[in-house]
Design a protein around this motif. Structure first.
Motif, short mmCIF file in Angstrom:
data_model
loop_
_atom_site.label_atom_id
_atom_site.label_comp_id
_atom_site.label_asym_id
_atom_site.label_seq_id
_atom_site.Cartn_x
_atom_site.Cartn_y
_atom_site.Cartn_z
N PRO A 165 7.90 -5.78 -0.97
CA PRO A 165 8.00 -5.35 -2.14
C PRO A 165 6.64 -5.31 -2.02
CG PRO A 165 9.77 -6.75 -1.45
CD PRO A 165 8.52 -7.01 0.11
N ILE A 166 5.87 -6.40 -1.83
CA ILE A 166 4.76 -6.30 -2.92
C ILE A 166 3.73 -5.49 -2.00
CG2 ILE A 166 2.82 -7.56 -3.54
CD1 ILE A 166 3.99 -10.21 -3.00
N TYR A 167 3.75 -4.88 -0.88
CA TYR A 167 3.36 -4.37 -0.26
C TYR A 167 3.99 -2.51 -0.53
CZ TYR A 167 -0.09 -6.49 2.82
OH TYR A 167 -1.56 -6.98 2.66
N ALA A 168 4.85 -2.84 -1.02
CA ALA A 168 5.54 -1.05 -1.53
C ALA A 168 5.11 -0.98 -2.99
CB ALA A 168 6.99 -1.16 -1.08
N GLN A 169 5.11 -1.53 -3.25
CA GLN A 169 4.30 -1.06 -4.94
C GLN A 169 3.09 -0.87 -5.34
OE1 GLN A 169 6.24 -3.25 -8.30
NE2 GLN A 169 7.94 -3.47 -7.29
N GLU A 170 2.61 -2.66 -4.75
CA GLU A 170 0.77 -2.92 -4.86
C GLU A 170 0.19 -2.38 -4.19
OE1 GLU A 170 0.21 -6.57 -6.59
OE2 GLU A 170 2.06 -6.83 -7.58
N ALA A 180 1.33 -15.50 -3.25
CA ALA A 180 0.77 -16.66 -5.24
C ALA A 180 -0.07 -17.23 -5.43
CB ALA A 180 2.16 -17.86 -5.29
N TRP A 181 -0.97 -17.74 -4.64
CA TRP A 181 -2.43 -18.94 -4.41
C TRP A 181 -2.94 -17.62 -4.30
CZ3 TRP A 181 0.06 -23.15 -1.93
CH2 TRP A 181 0.55 -24.17 -1.89
N LEU A 182 -3.15 -16.80 -3.17
CA LEU A 182 -4.51 -16.08 -2.78
C LEU A 182 -4.24 -14.54 -2.90
CD1 LEU A 182 -3.69 -17.32 0.67
CD2 LEU A 182 -5.20 -18.90 -1.34
N GLY A 183 -3.03 -13.95 -3.04
CA GLY A 183 -2.76 -12.96 -3.47
C GLY A 183 -2.15 -12.28 -2.04
N ALA A 184 -0.87 -11.35 -2.21
CA ALA A 184 -0.12 -10.88 -0.88
C ALA A 184 -1.50 -10.31 0.31
CB ALA A 184 0.31 -9.24 -1.66
N VAL A 185 -2.44 -9.88 0.21
CA VAL A 185 -3.44 -8.66 1.31
C VAL A 185 -4.14 -10.35 1.99
CG1 VAL A 185 -5.24 -7.49 1.79
CG2 VAL A 185 -3.18 -6.92 0.09
#
Length: 429
Positions: free
Chosen positions: A262-267, A388-393
């Motif tokens: 979901p994070i990759y799809a949106q951001e 949450a700590w490092l970022g999605a990528v």
């Protein structure tokens, strides 16, 4: 694979050929087709019910945390009961245990149907039923895996594992869609009623399954604590078994990216909900495609190295996805990751079955399912907290690199697993 009548223990069968008259294709095996049909309707019922329960609980509460309790209500009883279930499966006939588990599933669906028509029961009643359903799954899971080698000869076991894995992934794709359509048409009552019918139908179809390759059950079993110890000791003493199930645990735990889609799809990819649906289906399409190919053209050479290569491809594909900003490339990477994962699942499933004597399969498959369940649940938690700590990528990249590190480490630490050539070679590993 023995040319003599069905042996008393499949694990000691000769690797030559199947019994006379046995077709080379598992799809011509009547008992396996009955088993496959029974499992199909039961798996579809499970998938449909999972979607409807989640939707209904959220509709009643409007709290995202309530969905976490849905998973926990089913996972905790499985966590507690899997090992005792595996021990029981090794001591009594497996088909009645599976039939009772599915019958209990039908009861749970019927209870959910009743609760769906009595809104005053609230969400707590649904949680209580899900705990009971988790108890049934604790027995049905290892019973299913342990029953398969008693249905087909060893010559067809690897092909049967591939077909079985493909069925699971196909149901995982179609089940949620069917559940959503049924709920839209008739609400929870209609959907739960159909789930109850499917579980009952699976139980009836199971009666047609012939168990021709079962080993004699022990007449004087040791105390429970000794049986548990024997199961754990067997796994620890077999590098092939320990390496196989632990590779799955750590590869999925560290390298899974599904929770981040979901994070990759949106951001990252900016594709919206339609793109998210396509990304979620990409891995499943790859799995089903590879599973269909393997069920028709199974292989039995260089299986150890091929398994490690498949897990490495899974890690590389996830790494490509992690760094991609192009939707088509991300889709293709997930497709490849799914296909590689299915190859790994096929080999790992067959290796565990071939390496484990029939009288030990319940306990070994229970531990294997415990590892798989833990890797899926904890893997999503790991992915979410890392993001949450490092970022999605960075979290996705780190997980992919860790998967490749696990492959390298396991190839060095589990040399017998790496050097397995044919599935039959794993019998003493």
């Amino acid at each position: 694979m023995d040319s003599s009548p069905p042996p008393s223990s499949p694990s000691s069968a000769s690797p030559a050929a199947a019994p006379p008259g046995t077709s080379t294709s598992v799809y011509r095996h009547g008992g396996f087709l009955s088993f496959l049909t029974a499992r199909l309707v039961a798996v579809i019922a499970t998938q449909v019910q999972a979607v409807v329960v989640a939707w209904q609980v959220y509709d009643l509460t409007r709290q995202p945390l309530a969905l976490a309790w849905v998973g926990l209500a089913q996972f905790l009883p499985m966590l507690v009961l899997l090992l005792p279930a595996g021990d029981l499966i090794d001591r009594v006939s497996r088909k009645p245990i599976l039939a009772c588990s599915w019958a209990l599933g039908a009861v749970c669906s019927a209870l959910l149907w009743w609760l769906s028509g009595h809104g005053h029961a609230g969400v707590n009643g649904i949680y209580a039923v899900l705990v009971l359903f988790g108890c049934s799954r604790a027995f049905s899971g290892p019973a299913l895996q342990s029953l398969l080698p008693q249905i087909v000869p060893r010559a067809q076991l690897a092909q049967a594992v591939a077909a079985n894995s493909m069925l699971m992934r196909g149901a995982a794709i179609g089940g949620p869609f069917v559940g959503g359509v049924l709920y839209a048409l008739g609400g929870g009552e209609l959907t739960y009623a159909l789930c109850a019918v499917c579980f009952a139908l699976g139980t009836l179809l199971l009666a047609r399954v012939a168990v021709a390759y079962a080993a004699p059950r022990p007449q004087h079993p040791a105390p429970m604590w000794q049986r548990f110890g024997a199961g754990i000791g067997f796994i620890r003493s077999r590098p092939i078994v320990l390496g196989t199930i632990s590779l799955d645990l750590f590869a999925v735990l560290l390298g899974g990216v599904v929770a981040l889609l979901p994070i990759y799809a949106q951001e990252v990819l900016h594709v919206g909900p339609q793109g998210l649906g396509a990304l979620r289906s990409a891995m499943a399409i790859g799995e089903v495609g590879a599973g269909l190919y393997l069920s028709l053209r199974p292989f039995d050479r260089h299986v150890g190295r091929t398994m490690f290569a498949a897990v490495a491809v899974f890690g590389v594909a996830n790494l490509v996805f992690s760094l991609s900003t192009l939707f088509w490339l991300s889709f293709a990477a997930l497709l490849v990751a799914g296909a590689a994962d299915m190859v790994s699942v096929y080999i790992r499933g067959a290796l565990v079955q071939f390496s484990t004597p029939d009288e030990m399969r319940g306990r070994v498959n229970a531990v294997n399912m415990l590892f798989i369940g833990s890797s899926n649940e904890l893997g999503e938690f790991r992915a979410g907290t890392s993001a949450a700590w490092l970022g999605a990528v960075p979290a996705a990249v780190l997980g992919s690199v860790c998967t490749l590190a696990v492959v390298a480490g396991w190839m060095a630490w589990f040399r017998p697993l790496r050097e397995v050539d044919r599935f039959e070679d794993a019998t003493g590993g």
